[in-house]
Enzyme design. Structure first.
Site, mmCIF file in Angstrom:
data_model
loop_
_atom_site.group_PDB
_atom_site.id
_atom_site.type_symbol
_atom_site.label_atom_id
_atom_site.label_comp_id
_atom_site.label_asym_id
_atom_site.label_seq_id
_atom_site.Cartn_x
_atom_site.Cartn_y
_atom_site.Cartn_z
ATOM 1 N N SER A 161 -25.371 -23.910 34.052
ATOM 2 C CA SER A 161 -25.707 -25.303 33.782
ATOM 3 C C SER A 161 -24.817 -26.242 34.594
ATOM 4 C CB SER A 161 -25.480 -25.542 32.287
ATOM 5 O OG SER A 161 -25.490 -26.904 31.987
ATOM 6 N N LYS B 119 -20.693 -21.074 29.190
ATOM 7 C CA LYS B 119 -21.316 -20.966 30.523
ATOM 8 C C LYS B 119 -20.246 -20.658 31.581
ATOM 9 C CE LYS B 119 -25.501 -21.391 29.268
ATOM 10 N NZ LYS B 119 -26.376 -20.233 29.289
ATOM 11 N N ASN C 24 -32.113 -33.331 20.348
ATOM 12 C CA ASN C 24 -30.887 -33.903 20.919
ATOM 13 C C ASN C 24 -31.143 -34.422 22.315
ATOM 14 O OD1 ASN C 24 -28.970 -33.197 18.850
ATOM 15 N ND2 ASN C 24 -29.345 -31.068 19.432
ATOM 16 N N TYR D 100 -20.198 -24.674 23.847
ATOM 17 C CA TYR D 100 -21.380 -24.256 24.619
ATOM 18 C C TYR D 100 -21.063 -24.257 26.118
ATOM 19 C CZ TYR D 100 -25.663 -24.564 27.293
ATOM 20 O OH TYR D 100 -26.625 -24.347 28.247
ATOM 21 N N ASN E 190 -31.110 -31.151 34.602
ATOM 22 C CA ASN E 190 -31.789 -31.411 33.314
ATOM 23 C C ASN E 190 -33.269 -31.037 33.395
ATOM 24 O OD1 ASN E 190 -29.264 -32.976 33.227
ATOM 25 N ND2 ASN E 190 -30.068 -33.747 31.302
HETATM 26 P P1 NAD Z 1 -34.418 -21.979 24.556
HETATM 27 O O1 NAD Z 1 -33.607 -22.067 23.320
HETATM 28 O O2 NAD Z 1 -35.759 -22.603 24.563
HETATM 29 O O3 NAD Z 1 -34.572 -20.452 25.016
HETATM 30 C C1 NAD Z 1 -33.610 -19.486 24.745
HETATM 31 C C2 NAD Z 1 -34.325 -18.307 24.113
HETATM 32 O O4 NAD Z 1 -33.374 -17.271 23.849
HETATM 33 C C3 NAD Z 1 -34.974 -18.651 22.780
HETATM 34 O O5 NAD Z 1 -36.300 -18.169 22.783
HETATM 35 C C4 NAD Z 1 -34.131 -17.914 21.738
HETATM 36 O O6 NAD Z 1 -34.913 -17.486 20.637
HETATM 37 C C5 NAD Z 1 -33.593 -16.752 22.559
HETATM 38 N N1 NAD Z 1 -32.323 -16.200 22.113
HETATM 39 C C6 NAD Z 1 -31.173 -16.858 21.813
HETATM 40 N N2 NAD Z 1 -30.223 -15.991 21.480
HETATM 41 C C7 NAD Z 1 -30.760 -14.750 21.568
HETATM 42 C C8 NAD Z 1 -30.293 -13.440 21.347
HETATM 43 N N3 NAD Z 1 -29.053 -13.203 20.955
HETATM 44 N N4 NAD Z 1 -31.134 -12.406 21.543
HETATM 45 C C9 NAD Z 1 -32.402 -12.608 21.951
HETATM 46 N N5 NAD Z 1 -32.916 -13.828 22.161
HETATM 47 C C10 NAD Z 1 -32.103 -14.883 21.976
HETATM 48 O O7 NAD Z 1 -33.511 -22.579 25.735
HETATM 49 P P2 NAD Z 1 -33.905 -22.938 27.225
HETATM 50 O O8 NAD Z 1 -33.847 -24.412 27.364
HETATM 51 O O9 NAD Z 1 -35.118 -22.212 27.644
HETATM 52 O O10 NAD Z 1 -32.618 -22.357 27.965
HETATM 53 C C11 NAD Z 1 -32.623 -21.095 28.574
HETATM 54 C C12 NAD Z 1 -31.260 -20.838 29.182
HETATM 55 O O11 NAD Z 1 -30.953 -21.877 30.114
HETATM 56 C C13 NAD Z 1 -30.112 -20.842 28.178
HETATM 57 O O12 NAD Z 1 -29.179 -19.875 28.581
HETATM 58 C C14 NAD Z 1 -29.526 -22.228 28.320
HETATM 59 O O13 NAD Z 1 -28.167 -22.270 27.956
HETATM 60 C C15 NAD Z 1 -29.714 -22.470 29.803
HETATM 61 N N6 NAD Z 1 -29.767 -23.889 30.176
HETATM 62 C C16 NAD Z 1 -30.663 -24.717 29.568
HETATM 63 C C17 NAD Z 1 -30.701 -26.065 29.922
HETATM 64 C C18 NAD Z 1 -31.648 -27.009 29.252
HETATM 65 O O14 NAD Z 1 -31.410 -28.230 29.316
HETATM 66 N N7 NAD Z 1 -32.711 -26.568 28.613
HETATM 67 C C19 NAD Z 1 -29.848 -26.548 30.928
HETATM 68 C C20 NAD Z 1 -28.960 -25.661 31.531
HETATM 69 C C21 NAD Z 1 -28.925 -24.330 31.153
HETATM 70 C C1 WQD Z 2 -29.713 -37.114 28.866
HETATM 71 C C2 WQD Z 2 -29.332 -38.587 28.858
HETATM 72 C C3 WQD Z 2 -27.954 -39.246 27.001
HETATM 73 C C4 WQD Z 2 -30.917 -38.573 23.892
HETATM 74 C C5 WQD Z 2 -27.498 -31.647 27.772
HETATM 75 C C6 WQD Z 2 -26.389 -30.647 27.691
HETATM 76 C C7 WQD Z 2 -26.242 -29.910 28.989
HETATM 77 C C8 WQD Z 2 -27.573 -29.314 29.452
HETATM 78 C C9 WQD Z 2 -28.690 -30.308 29.372
HETATM 79 C C10 WQD Z 2 -27.699 -27.018 28.879
HETATM 80 C C11 WQD Z 2 -27.881 -38.810 28.449
HETATM 81 C C12 WQD Z 2 -29.302 -39.942 26.949
HETATM 82 C C13 WQD Z 2 -30.290 -38.667 25.106
HETATM 83 C C14 WQD Z 2 -31.196 -39.773 23.170
HETATM 84 C C15 WQD Z 2 -30.223 -41.042 24.960
HETATM 85 N N1 WQD Z 2 -27.977 -28.231 28.643
HETATM 86 N N2 WQD Z 2 -29.960 -39.867 25.634
HETATM 87 N N3 WQD Z 2 -30.853 -40.961 23.746
HETATM 88 O O1 WQD Z 2 -26.597 -34.707 27.789
HETATM 89 O O2 WQD Z 2 -27.421 -34.557 30.176
HETATM 90 O O3 WQD Z 2 -27.221 -32.537 28.840
HETATM 91 O O4 WQD Z 2 -28.707 -30.945 28.095
HETATM 92 O O5 WQD Z 2 -26.908 -26.549 29.618
HETATM 93 O O6 WQD Z 2 -25.298 -28.931 28.773
HETATM 94 O O7 WQD Z 2 -25.185 -31.338 27.390
HETATM 95 O O8 WQD Z 2 -29.015 -34.142 28.309
HETATM 96 O O9 WQD Z 2 -31.159 -34.823 27.379
HETATM 97 O O10 WQD Z 2 -29.142 -34.806 25.867
HETATM 98 O O11 WQD Z 2 -29.311 -36.527 27.642
HETATM 99 O O12 WQD Z 2 -29.914 -42.128 25.414
HETATM 100 O O13 WQD Z 2 -31.729 -39.747 22.053
HETATM 101 O O14 WQD Z 2 -30.123 -39.241 27.860
HETATM 102 O O15 WQD Z 2 -26.929 -40.123 26.622
HETATM 103 O O16 WQD Z 2 -27.417 -39.869 29.218
HETATM 104 P P1 WQD Z 2 -27.465 -34.087 28.778
HETATM 105 P P2 WQD Z 2 -29.714 -35.025 27.226
#
Ligand code: NAD
Ligand code: WQD
Length: 362
Positions: free
Chosen positions: A145, A174, A219, A170, A200
């Site tokens: 991330s 990573k 969130n 969290y 994002n």
């Molecule tokens: P998500 O929660 O939709 O998907 C994760 C999946 O993993 C879910 O289906 C959950 O049920 C499963 N899971 C969690 N723990 C598990 C376990 N122990 N065993 C088996 N399954 C398990 O999340 P996502 O947004 O698709 O994110 C996928 C990956 O990308 C994650 O590693 C997350 O940290 C990373 N990531 C997400 C974002 C984002 O903003 N969505 C940004 C950066 C990194």
């Molecule tokens: C985006 C912008 C908020 C909600 C998070 C994790 C990061 C990554 C992605 C996994 C920010 C603003 C949000 C709301 C708002 N995940 N906001 N009102 O914070 O960039 O990142 O998700 O790795 O680790 O921290 O994403 O979508 O929460 O926020 O104003 O109700 O929107 O302040 O500027 P963020 P987000």
């Protein structure tokens, strides 16, 4: 023979066998995982999903089948369960690579329940890495991330920027997972890994058969925007308008989830074709363009012709002021580029929200 031709020929030989290449996708019913499964299947891979459904729904599989015409193999397994994972890999012999999405990802929850996050995210990864050697699996793509950069000193941020102290357990998982991968790969040159740092991810598949399924009150910005536009939430809170940015609201690099998914297919092919330059490579996956919270709201309202009632409130603790990617390395090395416009991406997010509501009415 020129090296490029050699690689192409090796890949042609490799893929010309009738057997499709088998890939394990952990967390494959989740948001990014499900979109990646679609792209993998459409590229001809045979996909095996393990997911414990802790943050996803089994019905996602039907969405994947509707889009691709193929139901992936699925088993409800917790990746922290070494024995169950070992059994799964023995049953499905010949898996060549893992895309490891499975993790818990709620930043706030990780502050309240750090051990849950360390166990789930770190132990899951260690299990995959250990099992890769036992089952002769060549490579692992890891979901990292942009959170590892914190507030970068320079923008756009490149992969060589220093990682900053994580602001949440969290984020720390990573960083720890990246380190575990690097130490493991350096100790065993047989394995390969590609670490993808997502910015994002937003939007949904254009078919609206799959998308993001936020659990409870969202969130993240986009699910909150779509739920507010739908009337499920009364008002979106804009967290802070006094940042040092043109309109005072925070800036992020919002990347279309299908574009993101496609990068995983390229990453897997790159590892299996032995095209990687190092045994561990790190790529930023972003658009290279930063957009503010207000720009997102205004664009969403305009392209979808729907109002998003919102109010400016205090800053949210722990928010980074601004971050966006320099995706040059991924563009040049992977030959991957984010293509979808933010307008189309926000349309897809709204289409998905409307689809969810239709389903809920039934
Ligand atoms: P998500 O929660 O939709 O998907 C994760 C999946 O993993 C879910 O289906 C959950 O049920 C499963 N899971 C969690 N723990 C598990 C376990 N122990 N065993 C088996 N399954 C398990 O999340 P996502 O947004 O698709 O994110 C996928 C990956 O990308 C994650 O590693 C997350 O940290 C990373 N990531 C997400 C974002 C984002 O903003 N969505 C940004 C950066 C990194
Ligand atoms: C985006 C912008 C908020 C909600 C998070 C994790 C990061 C990554 C992605 C996994 C920010 C603003 C949000 C709301 C708002 N995940 N906001 N009102 O914070 O960039 O990142 O998700 O790795 O680790 O921290 O994403 O979508 O929460 O926020 O104003 O109700 O929107 O302040 O500027 P963020 P987000």
């Amino acid at each position: 023979m020129e090296i490029k031709k050699k690689i192409k020929q090796a890949w042609n030989n490799f893929t010309s066998s009738n057997e499709p290449i088998k890939i394990l996708v952990t967390g494959g019913t989740g948001y990014i995982g499900s979109h990646t499964v679609v792209e993998l299947q459409q590229a001809g891979f045979e996909v095996f999903i393990v997911d414990n459904l802790s943050n996803s729904n089994i019905e996602v599989l039907n969405g994947i089948e509707k889009i691709t015409g193929k139901m992936p193999v699925f088993e409800n397994i917790d990746c922290t369960d070494y024995v169950a994972m070992d059994r799964f890999l023995s049953k499905h012999e010949g898996i060549q690579a893992i895309i490891h999405f499975a993790a818990s990802k709620a930043v706030g929850e990780s502050v309240e329940k750090p051990l849950l996050y360390y166990r789930n995210n770190v132990v899951s990864l260690i299990n995959q890495l250990e099992l890769m050697s036992t089952h002769h699996i060549k490579g692992i793509v890891f979901s990292s991330s942009c959170t590892v950069y914190g507030q970068p000193d320079q923008l756009p941020v490149t992969e060589s920027a220093p990682r900053k102290t994580a602001l949440s357990p969290y984020g720390n998982t990573k960083q720890i997972c990246e380190d575990i991968i690097m130490d493991t790969i350096y100790s065993n040159s047989q394995l390969k890994s590609i670490i993808l740092r997502y910015f994002n991810p937003i939007g949904a598949h254009p078919s609206a058969h799959i998308g993001e399924l936020p659990n409870g009150v969202p969130n993240n910005l986009i699910p909150f925007v779509t739920q507010t536009a739908a009337g499920i939430r009364e008002q979106l809170k804009v967290f802070g308008s006094d940042y040092n940015t043109p309109d005072g609201t925070c800036i992020r690099d919002y990347i279309n989830v299908v574009d993101l998914a496609k990068a995983h297919v390229i990453a897997v092919e790159r590892m299996l074709q032995e095209k990687t330059k190092k045994n561990v490579e790190i790529f930023n996956l972003g658009t290279g363009r930063g957009l503010s919270v207000m720009e997102i709201i205004k664009t969403f309202e305009k392209v979808n012709k729907v109002a998003v009632p919102h109010q400016i409130v205090d800053r949210r603790e722990g928010d980074i002021e601004q971050v966006w990617a320099d995706p040059t390395f991924a563009n040049e090395e992977l030959g991957w580029k984010a293509k979808e416009s933010v307008e189309d991406t926000l349309k897809s997010a709204w289409k998905w929200q409307k689809n969810l509501m239709k389903k809920a009415e039934k």
